[in-house]
Design a protein around this motif. Sequence first.
Motif, PDB file in Angstrom:
ATOM      1  N   ALA A   5     -10.590   4.124 -13.927  1.00  0.00           N
ATOM      2  CA  ALA A   5      -9.735   4.962 -13.732  1.00  0.00           C
ATOM      3  C   ALA A   5      -9.505   4.867 -11.933  1.00  0.00           C
ATOM      4  CB  ALA A   5     -10.447   6.436 -13.769  1.00  0.00           C
ATOM      5  N   SER A   6      -8.617   5.399 -11.277  1.00  0.00           N
ATOM      6  CA  SER A   6      -8.177   5.346 -10.004  1.00  0.00           C
ATOM      7  C   SER A   6      -7.849   6.559  -9.309  1.00  0.00           C
ATOM      8  CB  SER A   6      -7.486   4.273  -9.618  1.00  0.00           C
ATOM      9  OG  SER A   6      -6.155   4.437 -10.039  1.00  0.00           O
ATOM     10  N   VAL A   7      -7.936   6.685  -7.881  1.00  0.00           N
ATOM     11  CA  VAL A   7      -7.555   7.605  -6.894  1.00  0.00           C
ATOM     12  C   VAL A   7      -6.606   6.865  -6.000  1.00  0.00           C
ATOM     13  CG1 VAL A   7      -7.769   9.325  -5.343  1.00  0.00           C
ATOM     14  CG2 VAL A   7      -8.873   9.512  -7.441  1.00  0.00           C
ATOM     15  N   GLN A   8      -5.647   7.000  -5.908  1.00  0.00           N
ATOM     16  CA  GLN A   8      -4.458   6.209  -5.040  1.00  0.00           C
ATOM     17  C   GLN A   8      -4.008   7.304  -3.961  1.00  0.00           C
ATOM     18  OE1 GLN A   8      -1.847   3.604  -6.630  1.00  0.00           O
ATOM     19  NE2 GLN A   8      -3.233   3.251  -8.553  1.00  0.00           N
ATOM     20  N   ILE A   9      -3.763   6.808  -2.605  1.00  0.00           N
ATOM     21  CA  ILE A   9      -3.368   7.565  -1.716  1.00  0.00           C
ATOM     22  C   ILE A   9      -1.902   6.857  -1.162  1.00  0.00           C
ATOM     23  CG2 ILE A   9      -3.347   8.643   0.571  1.00  0.00           C
ATOM     24  CD1 ILE A   9      -6.416   8.701   0.360  1.00  0.00           C
ATOM     25  N   PHE A  10      -0.785   7.888  -1.319  1.00  0.00           N
ATOM     26  CA  PHE A  10       0.418   7.391  -0.905  1.00  0.00           C
ATOM     27  C   PHE A  10       1.083   8.224   0.398  1.00  0.00           C
ATOM     28  CE2 PHE A  10       0.203   6.469  -5.330  1.00  0.00           C
ATOM     29  CZ  PHE A  10       0.822   5.289  -5.296  1.00  0.00           C
ATOM     30  N   ALA A  11       1.811   7.358   1.309  1.00  0.00           N
ATOM     31  CA  ALA A  11       2.499   8.350   2.210  1.00  0.00           C
ATOM     32  C   ALA A  11       3.594   8.965   1.790  1.00  0.00           C
ATOM     33  CB  ALA A  11       2.755   7.373   3.377  1.00  0.00           C
ATOM     34  N   CYS A  12       4.068  10.151   2.384  1.00  0.00           N
ATOM     35  CA  CYS A  12       5.207  10.928   2.086  1.00  0.00           C
ATOM     36  C   CYS A  12       6.397  10.590   2.444  1.00  0.00           C
ATOM     37  CB  CYS A  12       4.838  12.559   2.148  1.00  0.00           C
ATOM     38  SG  CYS A  12       3.679  12.855   1.294  1.00  0.00           S
ATOM     39  N   GLY A  13       6.381   9.797   3.409  1.00  0.00           N
ATOM     40  CA  GLY A  13       7.542   9.154   4.146  1.00  0.00           C
ATOM     41  C   GLY A  13       8.418   8.451   3.431  1.00  0.00           C
ATOM     42  N   LYS A  14       9.731   8.667   3.159  1.00  0.00           N
ATOM     43  CA  LYS A  14      10.279   7.798   2.334  1.00  0.00           C
ATOM     44  C   LYS A  14      10.449   6.376   2.352  1.00  0.00           C
ATOM     45  CE  LYS A  14      15.018   7.612   0.077  1.00  0.00           C
ATOM     46  NZ  LYS A  14      16.457   8.316   0.035  1.00  0.00           N
ATOM     47  N   GLU A  15      10.363   5.674   3.608  1.00  0.00           N
ATOM     48  CA  GLU A  15      10.350   4.330   3.729  1.00  0.00           C
ATOM     49  C   GLU A  15       8.920   3.739   3.641  1.00  0.00           C
ATOM     50  OE1 GLU A  15       9.261   6.533   6.943  1.00  0.00           O
ATOM     51  OE2 GLU A  15      10.877   6.794   5.848  1.00  0.00           O
ATOM     52  N   MET A  16       7.900   4.560   3.477  1.00  0.00           N
ATOM     53  CA  MET A  16       6.510   3.980   3.420  1.00  0.00           C
ATOM     54  C   MET A  16       5.921   4.408   1.786  1.00  0.00           C
ATOM     55  SD  MET A  16       5.419   5.786   6.963  1.00  0.00           S
ATOM     56  CE  MET A  16       3.816   5.033   6.600  1.00  0.00           C
ATOM     57  N   GLN A  17       6.646   4.396   0.761  1.00  0.00           N
ATOM     58  CA  GLN A  17       6.053   4.915  -0.306  1.00  0.00           C
ATOM     59  C   GLN A  17       6.000   3.651  -1.509  1.00  0.00           C
ATOM     60  OE1 GLN A  17       8.729   7.800  -1.638  1.00  0.00           O
ATOM     61  NE2 GLN A  17       7.729   9.408  -0.545  1.00  0.00           N
ATOM     62  N   SER A  18       6.212   2.593  -1.099  1.00  0.00           N
ATOM     63  CA  SER A  18       6.187   1.296  -2.226  1.00  0.00           C
ATOM     64  C   SER A  18       4.831   1.189  -2.415  1.00  0.00           C
ATOM     65  CB  SER A  18       6.588   0.029  -1.568  1.00  0.00           C
ATOM     66  OG  SER A  18       6.062  -0.251  -0.448  1.00  0.00           O
ATOM     67  N   GLN A  19       3.622   1.019  -1.691  1.00  0.00           N
ATOM     68  CA  GLN A  19       2.336   0.785  -1.876  1.00  0.00           C
ATOM     69  C   GLN A  19       1.353   1.948  -1.385  1.00  0.00           C
ATOM     70  OE1 GLN A  19       1.539  -1.784  -3.865  1.00  0.00           O
ATOM     71  NE2 GLN A  19       3.514  -2.444  -4.191  1.00  0.00           N
ATOM     72  N   PRO A  20       0.360   1.999  -2.156  1.00  0.00           N
ATOM     73  CA  PRO A  20      -0.741   2.945  -1.666  1.00  0.00           C
ATOM     74  C   PRO A  20      -1.258   2.592  -0.228  1.00  0.00           C
ATOM     75  CG  PRO A  20      -1.575   1.656  -3.577  1.00  0.00           C
ATOM     76  CD  PRO A  20      -0.052   1.420  -3.553  1.00  0.00           C
ATOM     77  N   VAL A  21      -1.758   3.611   0.376  1.00  0.00           N
ATOM     78  CA  VAL A  21      -2.335   3.040   1.553  1.00  0.00           C
ATOM     79  C   VAL A  21      -3.839   3.074   1.587  1.00  0.00           C
ATOM     80  CG1 VAL A  21      -0.553   3.915   3.145  1.00  0.00           C
ATOM     81  CG2 VAL A  21      -2.535   5.585   2.358  1.00  0.00           C
ATOM     82  N   ALA A  22      -4.380   3.686   0.396  1.00  0.00           N
ATOM     83  CA  ALA A  22      -5.870   3.596   0.083  1.00  0.00           C
ATOM     84  C   ALA A  22      -5.665   3.620  -1.613  1.00  0.00           C
ATOM     85  CB  ALA A  22      -6.444   4.674   0.738  1.00  0.00           C
ATOM     86  N   ARG A  23      -6.939   3.131  -1.949  1.00  0.00           N
ATOM     87  CA  ARG A  23      -7.267   3.070  -3.503  1.00  0.00           C
ATOM     88  C   ARG A  23      -9.031   3.036  -3.758  1.00  0.00           C
ATOM     89  NH1 ARG A  23      -4.350   0.901  -8.302  1.00  0.00           N
ATOM     90  NH2 ARG A  23      -5.719   0.438  -9.811  1.00  0.00           N
ATOM     91  N   ARG A  24      -9.044   3.876  -4.723  1.00  0.00           N
ATOM     92  CA  ARG A  24     -10.503   3.779  -5.118  1.00  0.00           C
ATOM     93  C   ARG A  24     -10.690   3.817  -6.607  1.00  0.00           C
ATOM     94  NH1 ARG A  24     -15.727   1.873  -4.519  1.00  0.00           N
ATOM     95  NH2 ARG A  24     -17.292   3.312  -5.323  1.00  0.00           N
ATOM     96  N   SER A  25     -11.321   2.640  -7.340  1.00  0.00           N
ATOM     97  CA  SER A  25     -11.229   2.624  -8.883  1.00  0.00           C
ATOM     98  C   SER A  25     -12.774   2.806  -9.257  1.00  0.00           C
ATOM     99  CB  SER A  25     -10.995   1.213  -9.185  1.00  0.00           C
ATOM    100  OG  SER A  25      -9.477   1.095  -8.846  1.00  0.00           O
ATOM    101  N   PHE A  26     -13.031   3.618 -10.506  1.00  0.00           N
ATOM    102  CA  PHE A  26     -13.998   3.703 -10.787  1.00  0.00           C
ATOM    103  C   PHE A  26     -14.429   4.188 -12.488  1.00  0.00           C
ATOM    104  CE2 PHE A  26     -12.279   7.793 -10.233  1.00  0.00           C
ATOM    105  CZ  PHE A  26     -12.063   7.882  -8.889  1.00  0.00           C
TER     106      PHE A  26
END
Length: 513
Positions: free
Chosen positions: A198-219
């Motif tokens: 499982a994982s928690v991923q953080i994405f930026a809400c700006g349209k031009e910045m949404q391709s990859q998560p800015v932070a990720r944590r798996s467990f």
Amino acid sequence: MAAKDTAPSLEILVRGPEGCFVWNGPPFGNGEPSVKLERVPCSRAKFSEDGSRLLVMKSDFVISIYDCSSFKEIKSFQVPNVLAAVLSPCGTYLQTFQKSSTPQDKNLVLWKIESGDSVYQQFQKTMTKTTWPSIRLSSDEAVACRMATNEIQFFDPKDFSKGIVHRIRVPGVAAVELSMVPGSHVAAFIPESKGVPASVQIFACGKEMQSQPVARRSFFRCDTVQLKWNRGSTGLLAVAQSDVDKTNQSYYGESKLNYLTTNGSHEGLVPLRKEGPIHDVQWSCSGSEFAVVYGFMPASATLFDKKCHPLLELGTGPYNTVRWNPKGKFLCLAGFGNLPGDMAFWDYVDKKKIGTTKAEWSVTSEWSPDGCYFMTATTAPRLQVDNGIKIFHHNGSLYFKKMFDKLYEVEWKPESPDRFGEIAELIKSVDSLKVTETKSQGQGAASKKTAPAQKPAAYRPPQAKAAAAVQAELLGGSSTEQMSKNALKNKKKREKQREKKAAEAGTTAEGSW
């Protein structure tokens, strides 16, 4: 910051079997709250996040919206078969979910309160606590998003008629949490599947910045998560929970506290010094510190900064709840639910405990928006007896208590803490009121003659009372008399002597004849 003389008054929403009403909050005149809004029959009532509007669900599927500045009804909606309704953070929109039988029925509707028009409709098969509200808006209503199958959809909050303006592809997403102040990022939870953790991923809400998560944590070993953003949207606390504890240490499963930052400076576990479950975690109003209650009982409580460095240890005790004062100066540790209700009040600035008390059987608890009062409530259906409200001062001293035959809901009307003065000045004003009340009560007591206190009777165990009653029945006399064996023997001896003297006197009288 608003001056103290322009600060809003505190108000409390109370809902029972006959409906809801609004009290004027403390300090109370004559020790009792006055009514700001008379009782309104309803099945549910809820303020908007900023406290500007009040939603009231009435009978016959009628939803009324009240303006909280005057508590006048400003709009009414007839929504057949409505199951849930919620206001947007600023009270601009009303979101409703209706019972539906076919996909052609667009049962998720977003209404513009000012005009009463529907601005967006969507079919949604089910509603759960995790997925409601379906459309999430940031606190300033600048960002709006919705979780869909394998993606997060974004809308233009100023014009929902545009529909979906862009998407983030997140395969397997099961829950999302939009940061509130500001709405710059969104967190997504993806459960464990086919050996993939499982994982928690953080994405930026700006349209031009949404391709990859800015932070990720798996467990691994994670069934559900609680996601908590800080004020400022720079840090996210994720409580990962599993239904089964494979170490067999806890019947309630296993939980771990993870911390992620939007700048990537930290992605990992919060370093806790004790094993056991995560009972509660809460950010401070500034978003720079957070408090955690954790570990097997007696639980520990620790304050951390944004870099996960411990700031203050609050000791151990029967606690499972933490509530941080809106002004950031005080916090309350408490043990509610299946715990006895102990509460400890701490001054975070001075790093000291300022009071302890108890509030047994409490179901809900929260600080007032000005940070001077702490309110607990025992409500149904969690508890069907001893329903009531208690309001404490910031140091734990009891200020007000009221019991109800049945109580369903109690909450402070939300207000921005910035609208109130400095907490130190507010406390001084409250303390001055307490002194005035004490003086008036003392003068009233002095004018009355106090009756002499009766000396309490000595305690007598039940078996002694029963023995006394039997003794009285057999020997005569009061059941309150308790005779020892010697006293009883002497009594019988005296009675025999009297009988003997009476007999001798009778014999002498016969001889004289």
